[in-house]
Design a protein around this motif. Sequence first.
Motif, PDB file in Angstrom:
ATOM      1  N   PHE A 104       0.776  -1.171   0.156  1.00 49.45           N
ATOM      2  CA  PHE A 104      -0.027   0.083  -0.140  1.00 49.45           C
ATOM      3  C   PHE A 104       0.757   1.159   0.023  1.00 49.45           C
ATOM      4  O   PHE A 104       0.495   2.354   0.729  1.00 49.45           O
ATOM      5  CB  PHE A 104      -0.986  -0.079   1.278  1.00 49.45           C
ATOM      6  N   GLY A 105       1.973   1.055  -0.716  1.00 49.71           N
ATOM      7  CA  GLY A 105       2.764   2.245  -0.816  1.00 49.71           C
ATOM      8  C   GLY A 105       1.995   3.425  -1.831  1.00 49.71           C
ATOM      9  O   GLY A 105       0.898   3.041  -2.141  1.00 49.71           O
ATOM     10  N   ALA A 106       2.778   4.320  -2.123  1.00 50.24           N
ATOM     11  CA  ALA A 106       2.175   5.452  -3.309  1.00 50.24           C
ATOM     12  C   ALA A 106       1.835   4.703  -4.338  1.00 50.24           C
ATOM     13  O   ALA A 106       2.415   4.087  -5.031  1.00 50.24           O
ATOM     14  CB  ALA A 106       3.289   6.366  -3.430  1.00 50.24           C
ATOM     15  N   MET A 107       0.645   5.251  -4.653  1.00 52.00           N
ATOM     16  CA  MET A 107      -0.163   4.616  -5.984  1.00 52.00           C
ATOM     17  C   MET A 107       0.587   4.809  -7.347  1.00 52.00           C
ATOM     18  O   MET A 107       0.695   3.740  -8.084  1.00 52.00           O
ATOM     19  CB  MET A 107      -1.471   5.244  -5.982  1.00 52.00           C
ATOM     20  N   LYS A 108       1.239   6.177  -7.182  1.00 47.51           N
ATOM     21  CA  LYS A 108       2.069   5.960  -8.440  1.00 47.51           C
ATOM     22  C   LYS A 108       3.175   5.206  -8.743  1.00 47.51           C
ATOM     23  O   LYS A 108       3.604   4.573  -9.958  1.00 47.51           O
ATOM     24  CB  LYS A 108       2.523   7.537  -8.728  1.00 47.51           C
ATOM     25  N   THR A 109       3.920   5.027  -7.624  1.00 42.17           N
ATOM     26  CA  THR A 109       5.085   4.198  -7.552  1.00 42.17           C
ATOM     27  C   THR A 109       4.639   2.824  -7.992  1.00 42.17           C
ATOM     28  O   THR A 109       5.155   2.151  -8.518  1.00 42.17           O
ATOM     29  CB  THR A 109       5.727   4.260  -6.083  1.00 42.17           C
ATOM     30  N   PHE A 110       3.326   2.419  -7.415  1.00 40.25           N
ATOM     31  CA  PHE A 110       2.756   1.052  -7.507  1.00 40.25           C
ATOM     32  C   PHE A 110       2.675   0.797  -9.016  1.00 40.25           C
ATOM     33  O   PHE A 110       2.961  -0.173  -9.640  1.00 40.25           O
ATOM     34  CB  PHE A 110       1.755   0.908  -6.781  1.00 40.25           C
ATOM     35  N   VAL A 111       2.058   1.896  -9.636  1.00 46.21           N
ATOM     36  CA  VAL A 111       1.729   1.651 -11.114  1.00 46.21           C
ATOM     37  C   VAL A 111       3.119   1.733 -11.949  1.00 46.21           C
ATOM     38  O   VAL A 111       2.987   0.713 -12.723  1.00 46.21           O
ATOM     39  CB  VAL A 111       0.832   2.777 -11.655  1.00 46.21           C
ATOM     40  N   ILE A 112       3.986   2.360 -11.594  1.00 49.24           N
ATOM     41  CA  ILE A 112       5.228   2.493 -12.381  1.00 49.24           C
ATOM     42  C   ILE A 112       5.857   0.926 -12.066  1.00 49.24           C
ATOM     43  O   ILE A 112       6.321   0.406 -13.100  1.00 49.24           O
ATOM     44  CB  ILE A 112       6.207   3.596 -11.904  1.00 49.24           C
ATOM     45  N   VAL A 113       5.744   0.378 -10.785  1.00 48.91           N
ATOM     46  CA  VAL A 113       6.452  -0.908 -10.702  1.00 48.91           C
ATOM     47  C   VAL A 113       5.794  -1.896 -11.412  1.00 48.91           C
ATOM     48  O   VAL A 113       6.472  -2.896 -11.936  1.00 48.91           O
ATOM     49  CB  VAL A 113       6.342  -1.073  -9.087  1.00 48.91           C
ATOM     50  N   ILE A 114       4.419  -1.886 -11.630  1.00 46.09           N
ATOM     51  CA  ILE A 114       3.640  -2.828 -12.371  1.00 46.09           C
ATOM     52  C   ILE A 114       4.145  -2.776 -13.702  1.00 46.09           C
ATOM     53  O   ILE A 114       4.480  -3.713 -14.436  1.00 46.09           O
ATOM     54  CB  ILE A 114       2.147  -2.488 -12.209  1.00 46.09           C
ATOM     55  N   GLY A 115       4.405  -1.551 -14.157  1.00 54.14           N
ATOM     56  CA  GLY A 115       4.745  -1.364 -15.639  1.00 54.14           C
ATOM     57  C   GLY A 115       6.328  -1.947 -15.861  1.00 54.14           C
ATOM     58  O   GLY A 115       6.468  -2.776 -16.871  1.00 54.14           O
ATOM     59  N   ILE A 116       7.045  -1.685 -15.010  1.00 54.24           N
ATOM     60  CA  ILE A 116       8.526  -2.268 -15.225  1.00 54.24           C
ATOM     61  C   ILE A 116       8.393  -3.800 -15.060  1.00 54.24           C
ATOM     62  O   ILE A 116       9.013  -4.487 -15.795  1.00 54.24           O
ATOM     63  CB  ILE A 116       9.500  -1.498 -13.822  1.00 54.24           C
ATOM     64  N   CYS A 117       7.355  -4.336 -14.034  1.00 50.67           N
ATOM     65  CA  CYS A 117       7.501  -5.833 -14.158  1.00 50.67           C
ATOM     66  C   CYS A 117       6.714  -6.262 -15.228  1.00 50.67           C
ATOM     67  O   CYS A 117       7.173  -7.474 -15.972  1.00 50.67           O
ATOM     68  CB  CYS A 117       6.556  -6.157 -12.921  1.00 50.67           C
ATOM     69  N   LEU A 118       5.781  -5.615 -15.928  1.00 44.50           N
ATOM     70  CA  LEU A 118       5.118  -6.266 -17.116  1.00 44.50           C
ATOM     71  C   LEU A 118       6.398  -6.194 -18.258  1.00 44.50           C
ATOM     72  O   LEU A 118       6.345  -7.060 -19.196  1.00 44.50           O
ATOM     73  CB  LEU A 118       4.057  -5.422 -17.552  1.00 44.50           C
ATOM     74  N   ILE A 119       7.003  -5.176 -18.276  1.00 48.22           N
ATOM     75  CA  ILE A 119       8.031  -5.184 -19.529  1.00 48.22           C
ATOM     76  C   ILE A 119       9.093  -6.252 -19.282  1.00 48.22           C
ATOM     77  O   ILE A 119       9.697  -6.542 -20.287  1.00 48.22           O
ATOM     78  CB  ILE A 119       8.667  -3.558 -19.230  1.00 48.22           C
TER      79      ILE A 119
END
Length: 193
Positions: free
Chosen positions: A145-160
Amino acid sequence: MEILNDFKKHFVLVSILYIVLGIVLIIWPSLSLKLVCYFFGIMTVLYGVVQLFRYFSINKEFRTFQLDLFVGIVCLVFGIFALAKPAIVASILPVIVGIFFLMEAVIKIQNALGLKKGGYDQWWTALVVSVLVAVLGILLLINPFGAMKTFVIVIGICLIADGAASFWSVYCVSKRVKEYKKMEDVMNDMLNQ
């Protein structure tokens, strides 16, 4: 050979979708979490279908050693639930994504070790990417439950990273199949002379 081409097409399609979605999430991290849930649901359903297809396409004697059936069913259930109840999923999405990437990393590590057994020189590249996906999955579980923007970016990095790992595996296997095919053609030419 046709089954291999089908695998290749499915892996490439899913990899492209992962990479495109990852880039979108990194560029626009302020996307609403509900929209992310829909994307996540669609991607998870697609991935589940691919895993089930893989499971039912391989020889029966190898099915015992595959996680494709389990992963396919789990992904289908999560994907359908995410599409049906995006608000509920939004509240637990970081944990779900963390678990998803850990499961994906286990499969990728298994594939990397398979490449090593197959004699591929660059098997370690797939292993490194797989470990990175696992680390990102663990980070999502540790701090969901960290910062939502960071979470979304981490998901993007994981997907890539996940899409890139799949591309690399497909490339390595395709290269080896072409080498075997070429060697087989040379042997046939020699026998026919």
